[in-house]
Design a protein around this motif. Structure first.
Motif, PDB file in Angstrom:
ATOM      1  N   PRO A 143       0.802  -1.233   0.000  1.00 39.76           N
ATOM      2  CA  PRO A 143       0.000   0.000   0.000  1.00 39.76           C
ATOM      3  C   PRO A 143       0.835   1.284   0.000  1.00 39.76           C
ATOM      4  CG  PRO A 143      -0.892  -1.595   1.561  1.00 39.76           C
ATOM      5  CD  PRO A 143       0.434  -2.127   1.123  1.00 39.76           C
ATOM      6  N   THR A 144       2.108   1.175   0.374  1.00 39.34           N
ATOM      7  CA  THR A 144       2.994   2.340   0.355  1.00 39.34           C
ATOM      8  C   THR A 144       3.467   2.608  -1.075  1.00 39.34           C
ATOM      9  OG1 THR A 144       3.775   1.847   2.583  1.00 39.34           O
ATOM     10  CG2 THR A 144       5.133   3.329   1.246  1.00 39.34           C
ATOM     11  N   PRO A 168       0.142   8.873 -10.936  1.00 41.99           N
ATOM     12  CA  PRO A 168       0.956   9.896 -11.612  1.00 41.99           C
ATOM     13  C   PRO A 168       2.305  10.049 -10.921  1.00 41.99           C
ATOM     14  CG  PRO A 168      -1.306  10.661 -11.325  1.00 41.99           C
ATOM     15  CD  PRO A 168      -1.182   9.389 -10.539  1.00 41.99           C
ATOM     16  N   GLY A 169       3.277  10.529 -11.689  1.00 40.32           N
ATOM     17  CA  GLY A 169       4.604  10.724 -11.131  1.00 40.32           C
ATOM     18  C   GLY A 169       5.431   9.470 -11.058  1.00 40.32           C
ATOM     19  N   GLY A 170       4.998   8.404 -11.756  1.00 40.76           N
ATOM     20  CA  GLY A 170       5.789   7.172 -11.807  1.00 40.76           C
ATOM     21  C   GLY A 170       5.684   6.317 -10.571  1.00 40.76           C
ATOM     22  N   MET A 171       4.667   6.512  -9.728  1.00 48.84           N
ATOM     23  CA  MET A 171       4.519   5.743  -8.501  1.00 48.84           C
ATOM     24  C   MET A 171       3.505   4.624  -8.700  1.00 48.84           C
ATOM     25  SD  MET A 171       6.692   7.441  -6.775  1.00 48.84           S
ATOM     26  CE  MET A 171       6.525   6.934  -5.054  1.00 48.84           C
TER      27      MET A 171
END
Length: 361
Positions: free
Chosen positions: A318-319, A354-357
């Motif tokens: 979940p992180t 978004p942001g590659g996460m």
């Protein structure tokens, strides 16, 4: 960037409306297959590899959406088309589609977002209205979310110079209802935009997506009043992540509506006491140009294999973690890892952010 044919636009919309296909998954699929039509054809097999079947949006569903939009006089713009706002097209990733009602051409004019508390003070509303009017006179389009309080005041101040309302529901979802007259004027003199299908009523999960568009359309975001837990602070955070200028209006420490803005200043946001502060911040962006998104050409669509797919799934939690970290942890080639993540996402086993996460689903 070029105009899609009607058939290609319908495919693009079908892919965007398909189960588990968010902006990141959509972008990865288009990068991988080159066209929405080819991606749609591949979806059943990709989702099955990830571990489940997927409900692909039907042609009847998108035909109904297109008809409803046409009845409103709204326009559907795909992220790959020249009419799509350049500022949004440069996001990583952009929203796949945008419904626009009104003067679409103002979406590419220099813009500033003004956001803040719904239960705003009279002084805060007066400040937002005056700031919007001054910035409008200087050539800026004012972007906000049509909410009560600061949003409405900002729109009102910029009606004669240009304003954009970004909605969480469809482009016809007027909320709050008492803003109907304001909405009608914006739709006639400015522009109303939304990622959601016409006829949709906004729910809580729609507002972070809306906030991302508000900040994405703008070169700077000004927060006028906001408590410490506020959607306006989410917009400010997104603006920072998108490389936009963030400004905040200071307030009395005795007013809870100033705690969020004062905290933004404490964290490094520029102080805003008037239009000159915003214009000074924008002056530092003179000559800045949003990067081009380029052309979707399609990448190899090889099966990453069960072993790699399950290894990737085991690394998720979940992180949020970056996709690059997953690549490093597996030691596999990036295209194979990204392909595995898309398949897991389609199966609902992970969420591409978004942001590659990425997080576990």
């Amino acid at each position: 960037m070029s105009e899609l044919s009607e058939a290609e636009r319908r495919d693009w919309l079908r892919l965007a409306r398909t189960e588990n296909v968010g902006p990141v998954t959509f972008d990865q699929l288009i990068q991988r297959f080159g066209t929405a039509g080819k991606a749609l054809a591949a979806l059943p097999e990709l989702a099955q590899r990830g571990g489940r079947r997927i409900a692909i949006a039907s042609e009847a569903t998108v035909d109904k959406e297109l008809a409803r939009g046409a009845a409103l006089g709204a326009r559907l713009i795909a992220a790959c088309e020249a009419a799509f706002p350049q500022a949004l097209a440069a996001l990583d990733p952009p929203p796949p589609i945008l419904w626009a009602r009104g003067r679409v051409e103002i979406l590419d004019r220099p813009s500033v977002a003004i956001v803040g508390a719904r239960v705003a003070s009279a002084a805060g509303q007066r400040f937002a209205r005056g700031l919007a009017a001054e910035l409008g006179q200087s050539g800026q389009v004012i972007v906000s979310g049509l909410a009560r309080g600061i949003d409405a005041a900002a729109h009102e101040g910029a009606l004669t110079t240009g304003t954009v309302a970004v909605l969480g529901g469809g482009v016809d979802d007027v909320y709050p209802p008492e803003h109907r007259k304001l909405y009608d004027r914006i739709a006639e003199e400015g522009c109303v935009v939304s990622e959601s299908e016409p006829g949709r009523t906004a729910v809580a999960r729609d507002f972070p997506r809306r906030n991302r568009i508000i900040s994405g359309l703008s070169r700077a975001v000004v927060v006028v009043e906001a408590e410490l837990r506020s959607g306006s602070l989410i917009t400010a955070r997104l603006a920072g992540e998108q490389g936009r200028e963030v400004l905040a209006v200071p307030g009395s420490p005795l007013d809870p509506r100033a705690k969020g803005t004062n905290d933004l200043i404490r964290q490094g946001a520029a102080l805003c006491e008037g239009a000159e502060d915003v214009l000074r911040a924008l002056e530092g962006l003179r000559g800045f140009r949003e990067p081009d998104r380029g052309v979707y050409t399609g990448l190899p669509a090889n099966d990453p294999g069960d072993a790699l797919r399950e290894a990737v799934a085991a690394l998720l939690s979940p992180t949020p973690v970056s996709r690059d970290e997953i690549v490093r942890a597996t030691g596999a080639a990036p295209p194979a890892v990204f392909a595995a993540l898309v398949e897991l996402s389609l199966a609902g086993r992970c969420d591409l952010l978004p942001g590659g996460m990425v997080t576990s689903g």
